[in-house]
Design an enzyme around this catalytic site. Structure first.
Site: not given
Ligand SMILES: [Zn+2]
Length: 626
Positions: A435, A262
């Site tokens: 994130h 990510d």
């Molecule tokens: Zn997500």
């Protein structure tokens, strides 16, 4: 990512197209989008003028790409790179294809009126028989939202997901009763699925903003391919917690060939703010608030929602859930036993008055200023049950998604005007992202120690930043590939080399508008943009087929272009020009070629109107023959 639908008109408020039937023989120009285009046709060429201003959105290209070579491993990011959203990655080895995630993206201004964008699955459709399964990392819409639109096209392979993700998928599937039943297979974080004699799929849990989030590990004869899904690292002042350390250290001991992870927040310095601390802060606010407390957040932040309900229970308060998506998600959490103890805490909004205000917490959608969500209705004094006053406290437990700044400002202004106390993430730590930031991203790479690295989930710039981080964390130059959508990345020479191929898989944009998906929707979208920018201009002319002359003064209908009542001069000049153009075009022609006449009207009137107004409305000539 936790995708939120951008502010837009509710679907039910869309105007239905007029179903009026023509009563006279008409020639409506074929360049409008009224159903004259068939799938796959690319004949319609936009006029020089309109194409100059309205960019064309790339559609599916139906490319037949080269097949993979024996012993090579192919990785394709069909979505989720060059963008945030519509995540979908595939791994191919010999006669097997594994898919990870099938997300959607909410379009911005570039596709007006389109509900979602889904990945282009042409590559998979051409190799359906190789697909062994779709593996879901977590239940956010940018990872599961494409399922109803894609599964049928790719041969309905089994879907592997953990219970909460599976519940979200099934719930969504109920909205599509006409589709074939999906083959859902539940997995747990320590499950291992045998794909073939040479391939196994394993899972590991990751920290994100929704329970049951996981990463996947595809075991191949050349080593592991690891796809983390969305994740962050739980830490204490920059030191990862023990459970994170143990989990990643264990994976790091294996033969890790390639890591895909990510990139959403890798351009943010340091470590992300831990969700644990957000929970602490919210708990304190719940405890210390004397009046009624309204918490606006994303329905997708299910961990936080579950926490708030549990905290309310401990502090003897009642929770009202308001907003459709929030209600659906809380219902799913209840069904899965995530909220077992808290059942009596949730009360219907009708019972609010039976409790003193300091016992009430309202969980509401709409912290992005979404026009039709609960918070906006409260702010606009249009909510049936909730009226705001100075005794109320409102917490906006979310950041502002770029593009929504003005709407959020309006929301805050309207709430503040009614005297409520407002708490937002800029004045208190009441939100954190799911994130990894820069330091976490580096830590993950160092722990897993893969030979190859592919940054995913993010815009191109974010992927570049992530690639740089990888370089500093020990990934050799040439071993990182920054992907584009549809890029074919082959791992060759028995796992020694990684090469992005020149030729790409079809990676256009597939738009979902209403119930269907279509391949020619870019035409529709371009017309919508043209209409939005300059409006339309309809010219109705009655032509005598015998003489080729215009029978009476042409009628003009226009929308979104100029105010007709104040433009009589321009209209009179236009009518004269239409008459002249028709009569010049028909001349001694017999029979009359009406397409030719209409083209001439469009060109002549188009340049005339541009000269007069500097605008280019969509011109629709309609000819009635008598
Ligand atoms: Zn997500």
């Amino acid at each position: 990512m936790t995708p939120q639908k951008p502010n837009r008109r509710a679907p039910q408020q869309r105007r239905k197209p007029s179903a009026k039937k023509p009563t006279q023989k008409k020639h409506i120009q074929k360049r409008s989008t009224t159903g004259t285009q068939k799938s796959g046709q690319r004949k319609r060429v936009p006029s020089r003028k309109s194409s100059r201003r309205i960019p064309i959105i790339p559609g599916r290209q139906n490319i037949k790409t080269a097949d993979i070579r024996q012993d090579d491993i192919r990785i394709i990011t069909l979505g989720g790179v060059e963008e945030i959203g519509k995540n979908m990655t595939i791994f191919e080895y010999k006669d097997s294809i594994i898919i990870v995630d099938a997300g959607i993206q909410f379009p911005g201004g570039e596709a007006p009126g389109v509900d979602f964008i889904i990945p282009d699955t042409t590559y998979l459709e051409q190799r359906k028989e190789k697909i062994k399964g779709l593996f879901i990392t977590h239940g956010h819409l940018d990872h599961i939202g494409g399922i109803p639109y894609l599964m049928d096209k790719i041969g309905n392979p089994p879907i592997y997901a953990r219970p909460l993700s599976a519940a979200f998928i099934k719930k969504r599937q109920e909205e599509f009763p006409h589709l074939p039943k999906i083959d859902m297979r539940l997995v747990e974080k320590d499950s291992k699925i045998k794909i073939t004699d040479e391939l196994n799929m394993r899972f590991f849990s990751v920290t994100h903003t929704i329970p049951d989030a996981m990463g996947v590990i595809l075991e191949t004869p050349q080593g592991n391919i690891i796809h983390t899904g969305d994740l962050k690292i739980d830490h204490e002042s920059g030191v990862p917690l023990k459970f994170e350390l143990e989990k990643f250290a264990k994976i790091g001991k294996e033969n890790n060939l390639c890591l895909l992870t990510d990139s959403t927040n890798v351009d943010k310095l340091g470590y992300s703010f831990p969700e644990r601390e957000v929970h602490e802060n919210l708990k304190r606010i719940i405890q210390d608030t004397n009046g009624r407390l309204i918490i606006g957040t994303f329905a997708s932040l299910l961990e936080r929602i579950v926490f708030i309900i549990k905290a309310a229970e401990k502090l003897g308060k009642k929770v009202i859930v308001d907003g459709r998506s929030m209600k659906v998600n809380v219902e799913i959490a209840k069904e899965l036993g995530l909220l077992q103890a808290a059942k009596h805490v949730l009360i219907p909004i009708e019972e609010m008055e039976q409790h003193s205000p300091d016992k009430i917490i309202i969980l509401a959608t709409g912290a992005q200023g979404d026009a039709y969500a609960a918070l906006m209705r409260i702010a606009n004094k249009q909510h049936k049950h909730i009226k705001i006053g100075p005794a109320d406290t409102i917490v906006l437990s979310s950041s502002v998604i770029p593009g929504n700044e003005r709407d959020v400002q309006k929301l805050k202004d309207n709430l503040a005007r009614q005297g409520a106390k407002l708490v937002h993430y800029t004045i208190a730590d009441v939100h954190s992202s799911g994130h990894a930031y820069k330091e976490e991203a580096g830590w993950i790479i160092k722990m897993i120690k893969p030979r190859f690295f592919i940054p995913i989930h993010g815009y191109h710039y974010m992927l570049r930043v992530h690639a740089e981080i990888a370089g500093k964390c020990g990934i050799k130059p040439g071993n990182t590939v920054v992907p584009d959508n549809g890029m074919l990345i082959d791992i060759t020479d028995k796992g020694k080399k990684i090469t992005p191929l020149k030729k790409k898989a079809s990676a256009g944009i597939v738009m979902v508008d209403g119930l269907g998906t279509g391949d020619v929707k870019e035409v529709v979208v371009r017309d919508r943009k043209a209409l939005a920018e300059d409006g339309m201009f309809v010219i109705v002319a009655v032509i005598d087929v015998k003489t080729g002359k215009v029978r009476k003064s042409p009628d003009i209908i226009s929308r979104g272009f100029i105010y007709l009542k104040e433009s009589q001069d321009l209209l009179n000049q236009t009518r004269l020009l239409v008459k002249k153009t028709v009569e010049d075009s028909t001349g001694n022609m017999h029979p009359i070629n009406f397409d030719y006449v209409k083209d001439n009207i469009r060109d002549k009137i188009g340049s005339f109107l541009f000269n007069q107004t500097k605008k280019r409305p969509m011109i629709l000539p309609v000819i009635l023959e008598v």
